[in-house]
Design a protein around this motif. Structure first.
Motif, short mmCIF file in Angstrom:
data_model
loop_
_atom_site.label_atom_id
_atom_site.label_comp_id
_atom_site.label_asym_id
_atom_site.label_seq_id
_atom_site.Cartn_x
_atom_site.Cartn_y
_atom_site.Cartn_z
N THR A 110 0.78 -1.06 -0.88
CA THR A 110 0.05 -0.25 0.17
C THR A 110 0.99 1.29 0.25
N GLY A 111 0.52 2.57 -0.06
CA GLY A 111 0.70 3.06 0.08
C GLY A 111 1.34 4.89 -1.58
N LEU A 112 1.77 5.09 -1.20
CA LEU A 112 3.06 6.20 -2.14
C LEU A 112 2.95 5.21 -3.65
N LEU A 113 1.94 6.10 -4.38
CA LEU A 113 2.17 5.37 -5.79
C LEU A 113 2.09 6.81 -6.85
N LEU A 114 2.90 6.68 -7.37
CA LEU A 114 3.08 8.30 -8.69
C LEU A 114 2.98 7.55 -10.04
N LEU A 115 2.19 8.41 -10.85
CA LEU A 115 1.75 8.52 -11.78
C LEU A 115 1.79 9.49 -13.08
N VAL A 132 17.73 7.08 -5.96
CA VAL A 132 16.68 8.11 -5.38
C VAL A 132 16.64 6.77 -4.16
N ASP A 133 15.75 7.91 -2.72
CA ASP A 133 15.25 6.70 -1.76
C ASP A 133 13.89 6.69 -1.54
N LYS A 134 13.84 5.74 -1.35
CA LYS A 134 12.55 5.02 -1.08
C LYS A 134 11.95 4.74 0.50
N GLN A 135 11.08 4.84 1.11
CA GLN A 135 10.75 4.92 2.53
C GLN A 135 9.45 4.15 2.41
N TYR A 136 9.32 2.53 3.68
CA TYR A 136 8.80 1.90 3.79
C TYR A 136 8.33 1.78 5.27
N LEU A 137 6.86 1.58 5.58
CA LEU A 137 6.77 1.25 6.59
C LEU A 137 6.30 -0.34 6.92
N VAL A 138 7.15 -1.23 7.80
CA VAL A 138 7.06 -2.55 7.06
C VAL A 138 6.45 -3.11 8.61
N ASN A 199 11.02 -14.65 8.79
CA ASN A 199 10.46 -13.19 9.37
C ASN A 199 8.81 -13.06 8.15
N PRO A 200 8.40 -12.93 7.77
CA PRO A 200 7.11 -12.49 6.86
C PRO A 200 7.09 -11.43 6.80
N VAL A 201 6.40 -10.64 6.04
CA VAL A 201 6.40 -8.97 6.01
C VAL A 201 4.88 -9.42 5.94
N VAL A 202 4.22 -8.97 6.99
CA VAL A 202 2.75 -9.21 7.40
C VAL A 202 2.42 -7.66 5.70
N ALA A 203 2.81 -6.20 6.46
CA ALA A 203 2.06 -5.18 5.89
C ALA A 203 3.04 -4.41 4.98
N LEU A 204 3.40 -3.76 3.74
CA LEU A 204 4.44 -2.49 3.27
C LEU A 204 3.31 -2.18 2.77
N HIS A 205 4.46 -0.74 3.71
CA HIS A 205 3.88 0.29 3.17
C HIS A 205 4.45 2.25 2.35
N ARG A 206 4.57 2.30 1.58
CA ARG A 206 5.43 3.55 1.25
C ARG A 206 5.33 4.53 1.71
#
Length: 237
Positions: A110-115, A132-138, A199-206
């Motif tokens: 989920t999260g930031l998508l640029l179009l 370019v840096d890309k930041q995620y909440l995991v 350690n499985p990722v449950v949610a990934l948010h950019r």
């Protein structure tokens, strides 16, 4: 998407279905304007955003478009999909004919998508060499350990591609949540890096790409045009 550059005479000849000789006649008699200026040269280079008129008739007038979308879970980063709703399908009221996605997210991310419809801009933003840096909440299934931080900072070797990832920043926020900053985007990279620790990722948010931060007033599925400052924050080489 690739920027569509070409000669002015080829564009006019193809659009009006006339010969290049006839195009030269239009140029000589001051019938053609490109971006508000009289065009005289048949080999003038134009692109998809050149505003072109001939005899006061507009032949091309595409405007550059830049948007951010708060991508929901279950939406694919694609223009067409037979099984799932698409990111472009959420862009109601917008001409999406030329839009493409600058930096895709997985189906459940989920999260930031640029179009945008500006290929040069998206290339400057997403090209690996620009880092370019890309930041995620995991969010993780199991408790995080301090040893993860050094492993991310050192980079990880992916045997399948025979590559070592660039150093990545990992900040532990709580027992099951972390913030990750990448300067690249390998296939399922974050999931695979945490997978080294089983350690499985449950949610990934950019949260951000470069200096463009997801607008926290946007609900999942909502979008807005980028500000001039956000567009200009991308340095085009």
């Amino acid at each position: 998407m690739v920027s569509k550059r070409g000669r002015l005479d080829q564009f006019i000849a193809g659009t009006l279905q006339i010969s290049k000789k006839a195009v030269r006649g239009l140029l000589i008699t001051d019938k053609v304007l490109v971006d508000g200026q009289l065009a005289k040269s048949p080999d003038l280079q134009i692109d998809e955003f050149s505003h072109i008129t001939c005899n006061c008739v507009v032949l091309r007038q595409y405007q550059k478009q830049y948007y951010m979308l708060n991508k929901p879970d279950g939406v694919v980063s694609a223009t067409i999909d037979d099984k799932h709703p698409t990111a472009l399908g959420l862009m109601t009221g917008v001409n999406t004919d030329m839009l493409h996605i600058a930096g895709r997210l997985d189906l459940h991310s989920t999260g930031l998508l640029l179009l945008t419809n500006d290929a040069k801009w998206s290339a400057a933003l997403m090209a690996p060499e620009h880092k370019v840096d890309k930041q995620y909440l995991v969010t993780l299934a199991n408790p995080l350990q301090q040893e993860y931080v050094e492993a991310f900072a050192n980079g990880m070797y992916f045997e399948f591609e025979d590559i070592t990832t660039l150093p990545a920043q990992l900040a532990l926020l709580s027992s099951h949540q972390a913030r990750v900053v990448l300067r690249e985007g390998k296939y399922h990279q974050i999931k695979r890096m945490f997978g080294r620790f089983r350690n499985p990722v449950v949610a990934l948010h950019r949260e951000s790409v470069g200096n463009i931060l997801l607008d926290n007033t946007l609900l999942p599925g909502e979008f807005r045009a980028l500000t001039k400052a956000e567009v200009d924050s991308v340095i085009q080489h």
